[in-house]
Design an enzyme around this catalytic site. Structure first.
Site, PDB file in Angstrom:
ATOM      1  N   HIS A  63       7.273  55.072  40.372  1.00 58.57           N
ATOM      2  CA  HIS A  63       6.525  55.491  41.557  1.00 58.57           C
ATOM      3  C   HIS A  63       7.332  55.161  42.804  1.00 58.57           C
ATOM      4  CE1 HIS A  63       5.477  51.252  41.196  1.00 58.57           C
ATOM      5  NE2 HIS A  63       4.849  51.262  42.364  1.00 58.57           N
ATOM      6  N   HIS A  65       6.800  53.251  45.561  1.00 61.16           N
ATOM      7  CA  HIS A  65       6.738  52.026  46.351  1.00 61.16           C
ATOM      8  C   HIS A  65       8.134  51.427  46.495  1.00 61.16           C
ATOM      9  CE1 HIS A  65       2.149  51.139  45.956  1.00 61.16           C
ATOM     10  NE2 HIS A  65       2.432  51.794  47.067  1.00 61.16           N
ATOM     11  N   ASP A  67       9.539  48.535  46.462  1.00 56.05           N
ATOM     12  CA  ASP A  67      10.113  47.538  45.558  1.00 56.05           C
ATOM     13  C   ASP A  67      10.583  48.156  44.242  1.00 56.05           C
ATOM     14  OD1 ASP A  67       7.304  47.937  45.107  1.00 56.05           O
ATOM     15  OD2 ASP A  67       7.221  46.132  43.868  1.00 56.05           O
ATOM     16  N   HIS A  68      10.399  49.463  44.099  1.00 59.53           N
ATOM     17  CA  HIS A  68      10.857  50.151  42.899  1.00 59.53           C
ATOM     18  C   HIS A  68      11.962  51.179  43.178  1.00 59.53           C
ATOM     19  CE1 HIS A  68       7.544  48.736  40.162  1.00 59.53           C
ATOM     20  NE2 HIS A  68       7.042  48.439  41.355  1.00 59.53           N
ATOM     21  N   HIS A 140      -2.741  53.423  39.608  1.00 59.89           N
ATOM     22  CA  HIS A 140      -2.254  52.553  40.672  1.00 59.89           C
ATOM     23  C   HIS A 140      -2.827  53.090  41.990  1.00 59.89           C
ATOM     24  CE1 HIS A 140       0.176  49.514  42.412  1.00 59.89           C
ATOM     25  NE2 HIS A 140       1.157  50.285  42.859  1.00 59.89           N
ATOM     26  N   ASP A 211       3.467  50.137  37.694  1.00 60.80           N
ATOM     27  CA  ASP A 211       2.335  49.378  38.224  1.00 60.80           C
ATOM     28  C   ASP A 211       1.035  50.081  37.865  1.00 60.80           C
ATOM     29  OD1 ASP A 211       4.403  47.984  39.320  1.00 60.80           O
ATOM     30  OD2 ASP A 211       3.768  48.219  41.409  1.00 60.80           O
ATOM     31  N   HIS A 269       6.997  42.023  36.524  1.00 60.04           N
ATOM     32  CA  HIS A 269       6.357  42.288  37.814  1.00 60.04           C
ATOM     33  C   HIS A 269       5.426  41.127  38.152  1.00 60.04           C
ATOM     34  CE1 HIS A 269       4.317  44.709  40.990  1.00 60.04           C
ATOM     35  NE2 HIS A 269       5.468  45.367  41.000  1.00 60.04           N
TER      36      HIS A 269
END
Length: 312
Positions: A63, A65, A67-68, A140, A211, A269
């Site tokens: 996805h 976000h 942090d990914h 998510h 997530d 995570h």
């Protein structure tokens, strides 16, 4: 097959954990490495491993976000500097293409290889003669996907005594049979590979979930998997809070693995608020539900050998 965790933290980096990235090392199988997510500083983490960026030929993004995905531009640029010339495939949400192309364009980065973008949708997102990858949407706060990597069944062992009875000369024809292909001898006789091979060996299955809060889709993707990689951003005392943020607890991850009849579970995570003693507690709690539970640390290397998972 090996799994190496390049980042195991949630949301932002900490002193102990970088943000999410996982390397699926298929060097023995097909000579390549696949990345799942590419959080900020993934390329820095790779410097501490034996991974060669040019061996990475596929990246699967769960996805959008930060942090990914924030590690993508740097990794892609460094792959060029380090001699990467072979094509790279990026599978992920449609916005990944816009993000990568914009950052490459505005930073004036020159890539020495082409990138092929595949927009992830539910169903098969990749298939070749060795592997098939399925994707499904999780639950998510934004669209997020889980991936199920299935190795196709391998040909059985060549039964040499049977081959010799058919009068097959040693050499290339042996290799053809071992690869599962029928052959024709000089006299016109056909030797079927099925007649000279033992039973096919079942391939492995690895499920890597993005997530998500607890959901049935996670169970479906994890069915009978040899390894399930599941987030554990929260612990069992904060189940409702976890769900409100679109995340899962350690015990929910264990329940997913149990209901899916998986063989092994790896928690990742992990929130920065969890200290070393907390991680031990998370694992112990999870093991009361699903005994074969591990927690991933940055750089942890797991190897699946003869259906047994070993942490290096």
């Amino acid at each position: 097959m090996q799994l190496q965790f390049l980042g195991t933290g949630a949301g932002m980096p900490s002193k102990e954990r970088n943000v999410t990235s996982i390397a699926l090392k298929l060097l023995d199988e097909i000579g390549s490495i696949w990345l799942f997510d590419c959080g900020e500083a993934t390329q820095h983490q790779i410097l501490q491993t034996a991974i060669k960026p040019r061996r990475v030929d596929k990246i699967f993004i769960t996805h959008m976000h930060g942090d990914h995905i924030y590690g993508l531009p740097g990794f892609l640029g460094s792959r060029s500097f380090l001699g990467g010339e072979s094509p790279l495939t990026i599978v992920g949400p449609a916005e990944v293409k816009d993000f990568v192309e914009a950052t490459i364009r505005y930073s004036k980065t020159h890539l020495t290889y082409p990138i092929h973008f595949v927009e992830v949708q539910e169903g098969v997102v990749y298939e070749d003669e060795h592997f098939i990858v399925h994707a499904k949407k999780l639950q998510h706060v934004i669209d997020c996907f889980g991936y199920r990597v299935e190795q196709k069944d391998l040909p059985g062992q060549l039964l040499v005594d049977k081959v010799q009875k058919f009068g097959v000369p040693r050499g290339p024809l042996y290799r053809e049979l071992k690869s599962g292909r029928d052959i024709t001898l000089e006299d016109g006789a056909i030797v079927r590979a099925a007649d000279v091979l033992s039973e096919a060996k079942k391939g492995f299955t690895v499920t890597i979930l993005g997530d998500t809060k607890y959901c049935n889709t996670s169970i479906e993707l994890s069915k009978e998997a040899d390894i399930v990689v599941h987030e554990a951003t929260f612990d069992s005392s904060t189940t409702d809070l976890a769900a409100s943020y679109g995340h899962s607890t350690n015990t929910e991850a264990a329940s997913i693995a149990k209901l899916a009849n998986a063989k092994n579970l790896i928690l990742t995570h992990l929130s920065a608020r969890f200290l070393k003693a907390d991680i031990e507690r998370l694992v112990n709690e999870s093991q009361t539900i699903f005994p074969s539970t591990f927690a991933a640390d940055d750089f942890a290397l797991f190897e699946l050998k003869n259906s047994t998972l070993m942490k290096q």
